[in-house]
Design an enzyme around this catalytic site. Structure first.
Site, PDB file in Angstrom:
ATOM      1  N   GLY A 148    -105.333 -59.885  12.290  1.00 54.43           N
ATOM      2  CA  GLY A 148    -103.986 -60.421  12.175  1.00 54.43           C
ATOM      3  C   GLY A 148    -103.834 -61.726  12.935  1.00 54.43           C
ATOM      4  CG  HIS A 206    -106.322 -49.772  16.624  1.00 57.97           C
ATOM      5  ND1 HIS A 206    -105.385 -50.680  16.185  1.00 57.97           N
ATOM      6  CD2 HIS A 206    -107.499 -50.456  16.700  1.00 57.97           C
ATOM      7  CE1 HIS A 206    -105.962 -51.861  16.006  1.00 57.97           C
ATOM      8  NE2 HIS A 206    -107.237 -51.749  16.302  1.00 57.97           N
ATOM      9  CG  HIS A 260    -108.163 -53.163  11.407  1.00 56.69           C
ATOM     10  ND1 HIS A 260    -107.119 -52.281  11.584  1.00 56.69           N
ATOM     11  CD2 HIS A 260    -109.113 -52.804  12.324  1.00 56.69           C
ATOM     12  CE1 HIS A 260    -107.425 -51.417  12.548  1.00 56.69           C
ATOM     13  NE2 HIS A 260    -108.619 -51.717  13.014  1.00 56.69           N
ATOM     14  CB  SER A 261    -107.474 -54.793  14.896  1.00 56.49           C
ATOM     15  OG  SER A 261    -107.435 -54.740  16.302  1.00 56.49           O
ATOM     16  CE1 TYR A 262    -107.866 -62.070  18.889  1.00 51.85           C
ATOM     17  CE2 TYR A 262    -109.321 -62.907  17.178  1.00 51.85           C
ATOM     18  CZ  TYR A 262    -108.571 -63.110  18.328  1.00 51.85           C
ATOM     19  OH  TYR A 262    -108.516 -64.356  18.905  1.00 51.85           O
TER      20      TYR A 262
END
Length: 316
Positions: free
Chosen positions: A195, A273, A191-193
């Site tokens: 990635g 998000h 998720h999010s960072y």
């Protein structure tokens, strides 16, 4: 929690988890942020509660999901600061393995979004639904703890060896626990960072990652191809084996435009998000299974069809 004026136990805040949601023990109501006219006090109380929530989630990973803690670094000396990841009992022997990578900030192992845990519930904000589905589908599971990078002793902040950054943590977990696991197929949900952490792992451990990682499910990842310094091989791999479920008002799994050379983009079915991991779970697991079967089919040795010999004889 040092000199904090706030409690260190959930019940001492006056809350409990009931039916998966945070409830006031006395009234049965939800979490109240504004308990004082002092805005700074309210924020400090919220942050202190968040630290307690982290320990509650750790306990749930052990009690409800049956996971165990594994040390990082694994070879720490006595008194050396360490962190840990969570693993299923069969993570070393399972033929497929799922890695869960949260985003940046205050979240720790087992959490997607602390705000959702506090204001909505455990299933919406934690990784427990992913873990439960993975275990029922026969995956071994490793839950990374990429934001737990240092320990504070007195006035001193000491970074954890081989885990001083999220990227370093993931590399260490791969080297220590994934590399020696039996799984020929590894899937990653990030998720999010997370990635960014995943792309860094692919670049830094490319030979191993391309051989073993069958699928990457990103939930509103904030990675960029330039930031990850991905060469053409990594870009091609990412375009083939990854999907990024991003914020969108479109129905879940709707194909969306994507940057050249990047992962496929699909709608997460939500416009916020922090909700994306929860909202796209029903699309993620079919994708992981599809990629797994495609990879295994491609790797299987070719076998003659039943009538192949007869056809050859007719041609002669």
């Amino acid at each position: 929690m040092g000199n904090s004026p706030f409690p260190t136990k959930l019940k001492d805040f006056g809350y409990e988890f009931k039916d998966g949601s945070l409830k006031d023990i006395k009234t049965g109501g939800g979490f109240e942020f504004n308990v004082s006219k002092d805005a700074e006090y309210n924020q400090a109380r919220y942050e202190a509660l968040g630290e307690v929530i982290t320990e509650e989630v750790y306990a749930l990973l052990e009690s409800e999901a049956g996971l165990q803690r594994l040390p990082v670094p694994a070879n720490a000396a006595d008194g050396e600061p360490t962190t840990f990841v969570f693993a299923s009992a069969d993570y070393r022997t399972a033929d497929k393995l799922l890695l869960l990578v949260h985003g940046s900030g205050v979240v720790r192992a087992g959490q997607w979004a602390r705000r959702l845990i506090i204001n909505n519930g455990v299933k919406e904000g934690t990784q427990l639904p992913y873990i439960e589905r993975a275990l029922s589908a026969g995956y071994g599971v490793l839950v990374l703890n990429t934001n737990d990078n240092r320990r504070v002793t007195g006035e001193r902040k000491q970074f954890i060896r081989d885990s001083g950054t999220p990227e370093q943590h993931a590399l260490t977990v791969w080297d220590t626990y994934v590399r020696g696991a039996a799984a020929t197929d590894v899937a990653i949900v990030a998720h999010s960072y997370g990635g960014v952490v995943t792309l860094n792992l692919a670049v830094r451990r490319w030979e191993e990652v391309q051989k073993r990682v069958s699928a990457v499910a990103l939930t509103d990842s904030v990675h960029s191809m330039g930031g990850a310094r991905c060469g053409p091989e990594v870009q091609k791999w990412l375009a083939e084996c990854a999907v990024n479920w991003v914020t969108s008002s479109s129905p879940l799994d709707t194909e969306l435009a994507r940057p050249t050379g990047d992962a496929c983009r699909r709608s997460a079915g939500h416009k916020q998000h922090e909700w994306t991991s929860w909202s796209c779970i029903d699309a993620v697991f079919p994708f992981l299974e599809q990629r797994l079967q495609q990879r295994r089919k491609a790797a299987a040795p070719a076998t003659p069809t039943e009538n192949q010999g007869g056809d050859d004889e007719k041609k002669q």
